[in-house]
Motif scaffolding. Structure first.
Motif: not given
Length: 551
Positions: A122-134
């Protein structure tokens, strides 16, 4: 008082620690310090330990493993969506050659409870979208990716929260509650392994995009917390118990002024550092005893390996940080720039958590320790604060905005009403915000979400509370905030006072109508109503007469 608490804490620890008082004090202060404890620590035993072990074992059963596998597959589906979105930008906007496209793909990396190994079904899912400078935060992430997700099958209640230090996209994806943060690197392509280059990536960003640093620090903090303890099994099982306890006792959630997941993790890891290799129940028992006696003028730090001289940015520990002298709890994140993860704690929530720490330390039965806090029966009256609207499509977007204002109401209450502030030796009233919200209470609207702030008189001789000033002040500030941020949005807030009998009647159906104070904003009219039961009339006579007289 605080020095007395610290002295009592050292007295307690000396029962089973073979060190001087000065050495114990130093260990409490320094990160990654270990106390030399003896076998007497094993005598800290509560009854009904089987209850806890059954709960921990249930989290490992086959059904949960199947759900975890399903959740993993859902996250992989999101990863594919993010990859396709980022490659489309690289190919069609940046004109990157096909041979180099693969290196331009954005990735999703987890942090929070998943990274620490304490996530449940039941936990919330924490994600980071890591993207290039473009890939731009506003144009591509909050517009392009947001629109793609909004039209993705299985996505519900999607919302973008941009005006914050940690801007995120929130949504439900096939039943999973997901928060996606965003980090834009100063690189045209991503390294193969983000973790291997995390320090370098963060250092390059300190001169640029602070929000991306905050996002990457979510990952870095989790890694440092996890690596700060010797025994991972002790840490994970102890943290699971503490999170269960905090949820059942109604003291979890930093947006409401309690502690969030990272704060609980730091507190547990500190105990695991001081007492490595204990079983989880003894660890949690010591957790209660230590923090019920802790001098909260002292900060808690578990790791200082992320040295400041790598970077050039001010942090919580700097002398220039004036805010820290007003913070009630000081639970410091291990990743630079260090921040106080408990800065949202207010007078009311601090006192509530201290009461729960003491209760956990004093009780000798695990069944009692983790039993649900019966909020509705404990309090005599409630401030009922409802977010209401007839716009079903956008309603979920406004709940978070309104939730963020509730700690301000608590602060105003304790500032205006000295009888309930922490400065008093005699506590006349107990006030607590319920971390549980109620849907559909206000039947005059298509959508409503209601929070309760409970009020209970502890001293029969106490003067009545004058609610007009704090409620009017909060109303004025809330309206101004709404006008500045969400001027055209069609939602409102209702505040009124009621007792147990009235609220219970409203759970299945609304009993009467309470006027919305936004109906006449020029007058900022607030209507507080209370119908006190016959059994409570004598004890609460002065409160009732005050409400009748003023409102």
């Amino acid at each position: 008082m605080q020095n007395e608490s610290q002295s009592k804490l050292i007295d307690f620890l000396q029962q089973f620690v073979d060190q001087s008082r000065e050495d114990i004090a130093n260990c409490l202060r320094k990160p990654k310090s270990e106390l030399k404890y003896n076998n007497l620590v094993q005598q800290i035993i509560k009854s009904n330990a089987d209850t806890i072990y059954e709960i921990l074992e249930a989290s490992k059963n086959e059904d949960n493993k199947e759900v975890e596998q399903q959740n993993k597959e859902k996250i992989e589906q999101l990863e594919e969506i993010v990859k396709t979105w980022s490659l489309d930008i690289a190919e069609n906007e940046q004109r990157v050659h096909r041979d180099q496209l693969k290196q331009c793909a954005a990735v999703l990396i987890p942090y929070g409870s998943i990274l620490l190994g304490v996530a449940d079904t039941k936990s919330d899912i924490d994600l980071i979208c890591v993207a290039p400078s473009t890939i731009d935060r506003h144009q591509h992430f909050f517009q392009g990716l947001y629109n793609i997700l909004m039209n993705t099958k299985g996505v519900e209640q999607i919302n973008k929260i941009e005006s914050t230090t940690n801007p995120i996209i929130k949504m439900i994806f096939k039943g999973l509650h997901i928060d996606i943060n965003f980090a834009q690197l100063n690189l045209d392509t991503l390294p193969k392994n983000i973790d291997d280059h995390l320090d370098e990536l963060r250092q390059n960003l300190f001169q640029g995009e602070e929000k991306s640093v905050n996002a990457l620090n979510g990952r870095k903090n989790g890694i440092l917390i996890r690596n700060s303890v010797v025994n991972q099994n002790q840490f994970v099982e102890s943290l699971k118990i503490v999170k269960l306890w905090a949820k059942r006792r109604g003291i979890s959630g930093n947006i409401l002024g309690y502690l969030g997941g990272i704060s609980w993790a730091i507190l547990v890891s500190k105990i695991c550092q001081l007492f490595p290799n204990l079983d989880s129940l003894t660890t949690v028992d010591i957790f209660f005893k230590v923090y019920s006696l802790w001098n909260w003028q002292n900060y808690i730090s578990i790791d200082d390996s992320d040295q400041e001289n790598k970077f050039s940015q001010l942090c919580w520990k700097d002398e220039q940080n004036e805010r820290k002298q007003f913070e009630l709890m000081k639970i410091i994140t291990p990743a630079y720039p260090y921040i106080n993860s408990s800065y949202k704690v207010r007078d009311i929530t601090f006192r509530t958590m201290m009461d729960e720490f003491r209760r956990g330390a004093e009780l000798n039965d695990w069944n009692k320790v983790i039993e649900d806090f019966d909020f509705l029966n404990y309090f005599q009256h409630y401030f009922t604060i409802s977010i209401v609207s007839d716009d079903e499509q956008n309603f979920h977007k406004w709940i978070g905005f309104c939730e963020a204002q509730l700690p301000k109401f608590q602060k105003i209450l304790t500032t205006d009403e000295k009888q309930i502030s922490l400065d008093n030796d005699q506590q006349n009233y107990d006030i607590r915000i319920n971390s549980k919200g109620y849907e559909g209470i206000e039947k005059d609207f298509k959508c409503s979400f209601t929070y309760l702030i409970g009020i209970k008189k502890l001293n029969k001789q106490a003067w009545p509370l004058f609610f007009r000033s704090p409620v009017t002040k909060f109303t004025r500030e809330f309206m101004e905030k709404k006008h500045n941020n969400l001027f055209n949005e069609k939602f409102n807030m209702k505040i009124y006072l009621q007792n147990y009998q009235d609220f219970i009647k409203k759970l299945p159906q609304q009993n009467g109508h309470h006027e919305d104070f936004y109906d006449e904003p020029a007058r900022k009219k607030v209507k507080l109503q209370s119908q006190i039961s016959q059994s409570d009339q004598k004890e609460d006579k002065r409160i009732q007469s005050l409400i009748d007289d003023i409102f």
